[in-house]
Enzyme design. Structure first.
Site, mmCIF file in Angstrom:
data_model
loop_
_atom_site.group_PDB
_atom_site.id
_atom_site.type_symbol
_atom_site.label_atom_id
_atom_site.label_comp_id
_atom_site.label_asym_id
_atom_site.label_seq_id
_atom_site.Cartn_x
_atom_site.Cartn_y
_atom_site.Cartn_z
ATOM 1 N N ALA A 34 40.439 5.656 11.492
ATOM 2 C CA ALA A 34 41.121 6.941 11.642
ATOM 3 C C ALA A 34 41.868 7.017 12.964
ATOM 4 C CB ALA A 34 40.126 8.088 11.542
ATOM 5 N N ASP A 35 43.181 6.791 12.905
ATOM 6 C CA ASP A 35 43.989 7.110 14.066
ATOM 7 C C ASP A 35 44.284 8.606 13.984
ATOM 8 O OD1 ASP A 35 45.987 7.437 12.142
ATOM 9 O OD2 ASP A 35 47.055 5.612 12.705
ATOM 10 N N SER A 36 45.036 9.135 14.892
ATOM 11 C CA SER A 36 45.227 10.588 14.919
ATOM 12 C C SER A 36 45.899 11.110 13.647
ATOM 13 C CB SER A 36 46.013 11.014 16.158
ATOM 14 O OG SER A 36 47.266 10.362 16.192
ATOM 15 N N ALA A 38 45.849 9.665 10.587
ATOM 16 C CA ALA A 38 44.906 9.513 9.475
ATOM 17 C C ALA A 38 43.821 10.582 9.524
ATOM 18 C CB ALA A 38 44.285 8.115 9.492
ATOM 19 N N LEU A 39 43.404 10.957 10.710
ATOM 20 C CA LEU A 39 42.388 11.999 10.846
ATOM 21 C C LEU A 39 42.930 13.348 10.375
ATOM 22 C CD1 LEU A 39 39.562 12.794 11.645
ATOM 23 C CD2 LEU A 39 40.338 13.048 13.990
#
Length: 92
Positions: A34-36, A38-39
């Site tokens: 989870a990058d920003s 994807a989060l």
């Protein structure tokens, strides 16, 4: 709560294309991919699936799979949610 956990684990595994066995309660979303962006996408999916709203301030406190499960369980509980009923582990 078990049903929520099962749904959350399946959704996270699917979203980040990881084996469900890796999606353990203590796994950090970042470690699962989870990058920003994807989060944010994950939180939008959760909001839609569980028909809840996750305010930005509270979203910042969601770091692990267990945080997701706990928040969904709290947000979907039948009791009225007011600031005095806010999850005690989310200190804003």
């Amino acid at each position: 709560m078990r049903n929520i956990e099962t749904q959350v684990v399946a959704l996270i595994a699917s979203k980040f294309n990881v084996d469900q066995k890796r999606v353990t309660p203590d796994a950090k979303l970042e470690q699962l991919g989870a990058d920003s962006l994807a989060l944010v996408e994950l939180l939008l999916l959760l909001e839609h699936k569980f028909e809840i709203d996750i305010p930005d301030e509270e979203a910042l406190e969601i770091v692990t799979v267990q945080d997701v499960i706990d928040y969904i369980a709290w947000a979907t509980s039948p009791t009225e949610r007011t600031p005095t009923h806010r999850r005690p582990d989310l200190q804003l």
